[in-house]
Design a protein around this motif. Sequence first.
Motif, PDB file in Angstrom:
ATOM      1  N   PRO A   1       0.816  -1.221   0.000  1.00  0.00           N
ATOM      2  CA  PRO A   1       0.000   0.000   0.000  1.00  0.00           C
ATOM      3  C   PRO A   1       0.847   1.268   0.000  1.00  0.00           C
ATOM      4  CG  PRO A   1      -0.857  -1.579   1.588  1.00  0.00           C
ATOM      5  CD  PRO A   1       0.445  -2.135   1.096  1.00  0.00           C
ATOM      6  N   GLY A   2       0.544   2.174  -0.932  1.00  0.00           N
ATOM      7  CA  GLY A   2       1.210   3.468  -0.975  1.00  0.00           C
ATOM      8  C   GLY A   2       2.560   3.489  -1.648  1.00  0.00           C
ATOM      9  N   VAL A   3       3.092   2.333  -2.029  1.00  0.00           N
ATOM     10  CA  VAL A   3       4.406   2.280  -2.669  1.00  0.00           C
ATOM     11  C   VAL A   3       4.245   2.460  -4.173  1.00  0.00           C
ATOM     12  CG1 VAL A   3       6.420   0.836  -3.151  1.00  0.00           C
ATOM     13  CG2 VAL A   3       5.397   0.832  -0.873  1.00  0.00           C
ATOM     14  N   ASP A   4       5.029   3.365  -4.736  1.00  0.00           N
ATOM     15  CA  ASP A   4       4.954   3.652  -6.166  1.00  0.00           C
ATOM     16  C   ASP A   4       5.219   2.385  -6.982  1.00  0.00           C
ATOM     17  OD1 ASP A   4       5.042   5.462  -8.560  1.00  0.00           O
ATOM     18  OD2 ASP A   4       7.098   4.708  -8.622  1.00  0.00           O
ATOM     19  N   PRO A   5       4.322   2.035  -7.915  1.00  0.00           N
ATOM     20  CA  PRO A   5       4.499   0.796  -8.689  1.00  0.00           C
ATOM     21  C   PRO A   5       5.822   0.723  -9.439  1.00  0.00           C
ATOM     22  CG  PRO A   5       2.269   1.632  -8.959  1.00  0.00           C
ATOM     23  CD  PRO A   5       3.039   2.691  -8.214  1.00  0.00           C
ATOM     24  N   LYS A   6       6.297   1.854  -9.975  1.00  0.00           N
ATOM     25  CA  LYS A   6       7.562   1.832 -10.717  1.00  0.00           C
ATOM     26  C   LYS A   6       8.738   1.560  -9.780  1.00  0.00           C
ATOM     27  CE  LYS A   6       6.169   4.755 -14.603  1.00  0.00           C
ATOM     28  NZ  LYS A   6       6.449   6.001 -15.372  1.00  0.00           N
ATOM     29  N   THR A   7       8.697   2.172  -8.592  1.00  0.00           N
ATOM     30  CA  THR A   7       9.744   1.908  -7.598  1.00  0.00           C
ATOM     31  C   THR A   7       9.730   0.446  -7.189  1.00  0.00           C
ATOM     32  OG1 THR A   7       9.590   4.167  -6.742  1.00  0.00           O
ATOM     33  CG2 THR A   7      10.600   2.520  -5.302  1.00  0.00           C
ATOM     34  N   TRP A   8       8.528  -0.090  -7.001  1.00  0.00           N
ATOM     35  CA  TRP A   8       8.392  -1.495  -6.603  1.00  0.00           C
ATOM     36  C   TRP A   8       8.895  -2.430  -7.700  1.00  0.00           C
ATOM     37  CZ3 TRP A   8       8.041  -4.167  -2.424  1.00  0.00           C
ATOM     38  CH2 TRP A   8       7.608  -5.496  -2.462  1.00  0.00           C
ATOM     39  N   GLU A   9       8.585  -2.103  -8.947  1.00  0.00           N
ATOM     40  CA  GLU A   9       9.029  -2.944 -10.060  1.00  0.00           C
ATOM     41  C   GLU A   9      10.550  -2.958 -10.160  1.00  0.00           C
ATOM     42  OE1 GLU A   9       8.452  -3.416 -14.919  1.00  0.00           O
ATOM     43  OE2 GLU A   9       7.510  -1.752 -13.847  1.00  0.00           O
ATOM     44  N   LEU A  10      11.165  -1.777  -9.979  1.00  0.00           N
ATOM     45  CA  LEU A  10      12.624  -1.693 -10.037  1.00  0.00           C
ATOM     46  C   LEU A  10      13.259  -2.491  -8.910  1.00  0.00           C
ATOM     47  CD1 LEU A  10      15.134  -0.457 -11.358  1.00  0.00           C
ATOM     48  CD2 LEU A  10      14.861   1.520  -9.844  1.00  0.00           C
ATOM     49  N   PHE A  11      12.694  -2.368  -7.707  1.00  0.00           N
ATOM     50  CA  PHE A  11      13.204  -3.118  -6.561  1.00  0.00           C
ATOM     51  C   PHE A  11      13.061  -4.620  -6.789  1.00  0.00           C
ATOM     52  CE2 PHE A  11      11.639  -5.326  -2.696  1.00  0.00           C
ATOM     53  CZ  PHE A  11      12.842  -5.432  -2.022  1.00  0.00           C
ATOM     54  N   SER A  12      11.889  -5.037  -7.267  1.00  0.00           N
ATOM     55  CA  SER A  12      11.636  -6.468  -7.467  1.00  0.00           C
ATOM     56  C   SER A  12      12.559  -7.059  -8.520  1.00  0.00           C
ATOM     57  CB  SER A  12      10.173  -6.694  -7.866  1.00  0.00           C
ATOM     58  OG  SER A  12       9.303  -6.315  -6.820  1.00  0.00           O
ATOM     59  N   SER A  13      12.755  -6.317  -9.625  1.00  0.00           N
ATOM     60  CA  SER A  13      13.626  -6.831 -10.681  1.00  0.00           C
ATOM     61  C   SER A  13      15.068  -6.916 -10.197  1.00  0.00           C
ATOM     62  CB  SER A  13      13.531  -5.952 -11.936  1.00  0.00           C
ATOM     63  OG  SER A  13      13.992  -4.641 -11.685  1.00  0.00           O
ATOM     64  N   SER A  14      15.475  -5.974  -9.339  1.00  0.00           N
ATOM     65  CA  SER A  14      16.827  -6.021  -8.788  1.00  0.00           C
ATOM     66  C   SER A  14      16.999  -7.233  -7.883  1.00  0.00           C
ATOM     67  CB  SER A  14      17.114  -4.740  -8.003  1.00  0.00           C
ATOM     68  OG  SER A  14      18.351  -4.826  -7.337  1.00  0.00           O
ATOM     69  N   ARG A  15      15.976  -7.524  -7.077  1.00  0.00           N
ATOM     70  CA  ARG A  15      16.049  -8.678  -6.179  1.00  0.00           C
ATOM     71  C   ARG A  15      16.043  -9.982  -6.981  1.00  0.00           C
ATOM     72  NH1 ARG A  15      11.957  -9.141  -1.160  1.00  0.00           N
ATOM     73  NH2 ARG A  15      10.456  -9.077  -2.862  1.00  0.00           N
ATOM     74  N   ASP A  16      15.234 -10.013  -8.044  1.00  0.00           N
ATOM     75  CA  ASP A  16      15.221 -11.196  -8.906  1.00  0.00           C
ATOM     76  C   ASP A  16      16.576 -11.378  -9.585  1.00  0.00           C
ATOM     77  OD1 ASP A  16      12.620 -11.615  -8.218  1.00  0.00           O
ATOM     78  OD2 ASP A  16      11.762 -10.840 -10.076  1.00  0.00           O
ATOM     79  N   ARG A  17      17.158 -10.264  -9.994  1.00  0.00           N
ATOM     80  CA  ARG A  17      18.474 -10.318 -10.643  1.00  0.00           C
ATOM     81  C   ARG A  17      19.515 -10.902  -9.687  1.00  0.00           C
ATOM     82  NH1 ARG A  17      21.162  -7.089 -14.713  1.00  0.00           N
ATOM     83  NH2 ARG A  17      23.399  -6.999 -14.334  1.00  0.00           N
ATOM     84  N   ALA A  18      19.447 -10.487  -8.417  1.00  0.00           N
ATOM     85  CA  ALA A  18      20.389 -11.004  -7.424  1.00  0.00           C
ATOM     86  C   ALA A  18      20.196 -12.504  -7.218  1.00  0.00           C
ATOM     87  CB  ALA A  18      20.215 -10.253  -6.104  1.00  0.00           C
ATOM     88  N   GLU A  19      18.933 -12.944  -7.184  1.00  0.00           N
ATOM     89  CA  GLU A  19      18.660 -14.373  -7.035  1.00  0.00           C
ATOM     90  C   GLU A  19      19.212 -15.159  -8.224  1.00  0.00           C
ATOM     91  OE1 GLU A  19      16.699 -16.533  -4.699  1.00  0.00           O
ATOM     92  OE2 GLU A  19      17.607 -14.938  -3.526  1.00  0.00           O
ATOM     93  N   LEU A  20      18.984 -14.618  -9.430  1.00  0.00           N
ATOM     94  CA  LEU A  20      19.431 -15.330 -10.625  1.00  0.00           C
ATOM     95  C   LEU A  20      20.956 -15.366 -10.705  1.00  0.00           C
ATOM     96  CD1 LEU A  20      18.057 -16.798 -12.957  1.00  0.00           C
ATOM     97  CD2 LEU A  20      18.310 -14.739 -14.331  1.00  0.00           C
ATOM     98  N   SER A  21      21.605 -14.326 -10.217  1.00  0.00           N
ATOM     99  CA  SER A  21      23.067 -14.318 -10.237  1.00  0.00           C
ATOM    100  C   SER A  21      23.627 -15.434  -9.360  1.00  0.00           C
ATOM    101  CB  SER A  21      23.600 -12.956  -9.775  1.00  0.00           C
ATOM    102  OG  SER A  21      23.326 -12.730  -8.406  1.00  0.00           O
ATOM    103  N   GLN A  22      22.880 -15.801  -8.295  1.00  0.00           N
ATOM    104  CA  GLN A  22      23.304 -16.924  -7.456  1.00  0.00           C
ATOM    105  C   GLN A  22      23.210 -18.240  -8.231  1.00  0.00           C
ATOM    106  OE1 GLN A  22      24.551 -16.651  -4.287  1.00  0.00           O
ATOM    107  NE2 GLN A  22      24.421 -14.444  -4.575  1.00  0.00           N
ATOM    108  N   VAL A  23      22.180 -18.353  -9.075  1.00  0.00           N
ATOM    109  CA  VAL A  23      22.018 -19.555  -9.899  1.00  0.00           C
ATOM    110  C   VAL A  23      23.195 -19.711 -10.851  1.00  0.00           C
ATOM    111  CG1 VAL A  23      20.575 -20.632 -11.689  1.00  0.00           C
ATOM    112  CG2 VAL A  23      19.506 -19.493  -9.728  1.00  0.00           C
TER     113      VAL A  23
END
Length: 261
Positions: A142-164
Amino acid sequence: MRIVVVVLLLGWSLPALSMSLALAKVERAEDGETERQVCDRALTKMTEELHVSLLSVISATDAYEQRRLAYKDQGLEQAVLDDAYRSQLFAEKPDVQGRRWTGSRCSVRARYDADIDALALRVPMPAGNPAPVAESDNPPPPGVDPKTWELFSSSRDRAELSQVFGTVAALRMRIVEYYAMTGDWPEDLSSIGVAPEQVVGERIKRAYLLQDGLLKLELAGRLEGHSLSTWPMDAGSVRGVEWQCTTTVNMGPNSFCEQVE
């Protein structure tokens, strides 16, 4: 080897809570890594640990507790609130003071200063009646800008994939060794001396080695439902075997794998 030195100074200069950090990070080079790769990894790890420290301090503030109770009233778990804060802390970076390269290790020194009260207020209080949101597998809190959230989520996914990619790199090496010895690409994992269950783990659900050296991974954990495929493109390159990589994970800009549906 990773070494972290953190000095935390908290000052209550009414009415604000300030935070001052002195940080140091040392990363040892793996085989074939350049100075830039090692130092970039050291800075990335330092930044991740900074965010963990910030969230830990923020969680002790009154503002955090108010939001935790408001989230609870709306049936939202505390983990959702923590992710909301992480998305807001994503842009917080340490101020690098210097780095030193020895040929095998990179040492990075940095400082960070912040107003914790201001950071604690970055996540808005949720509205009394939550607004309807479009269907999504990963909607913003709630209240979090969707674009900010998308950037954060993609960064976290990128970090997970880098571990793979640690596993991917090891399998690629075995595939290339097999090709160098036989002149053919292996047909399955057993051909390179790997049992499928050896690859399965926290981030990998299944692994397949198919025709022409195509390696396909079904991902697990945070990336459940996604996949990664990589295959050799040019075995005759002067730089060795060139590889192509695709994934269904949204990795944001500067992705090291092409995103596919």
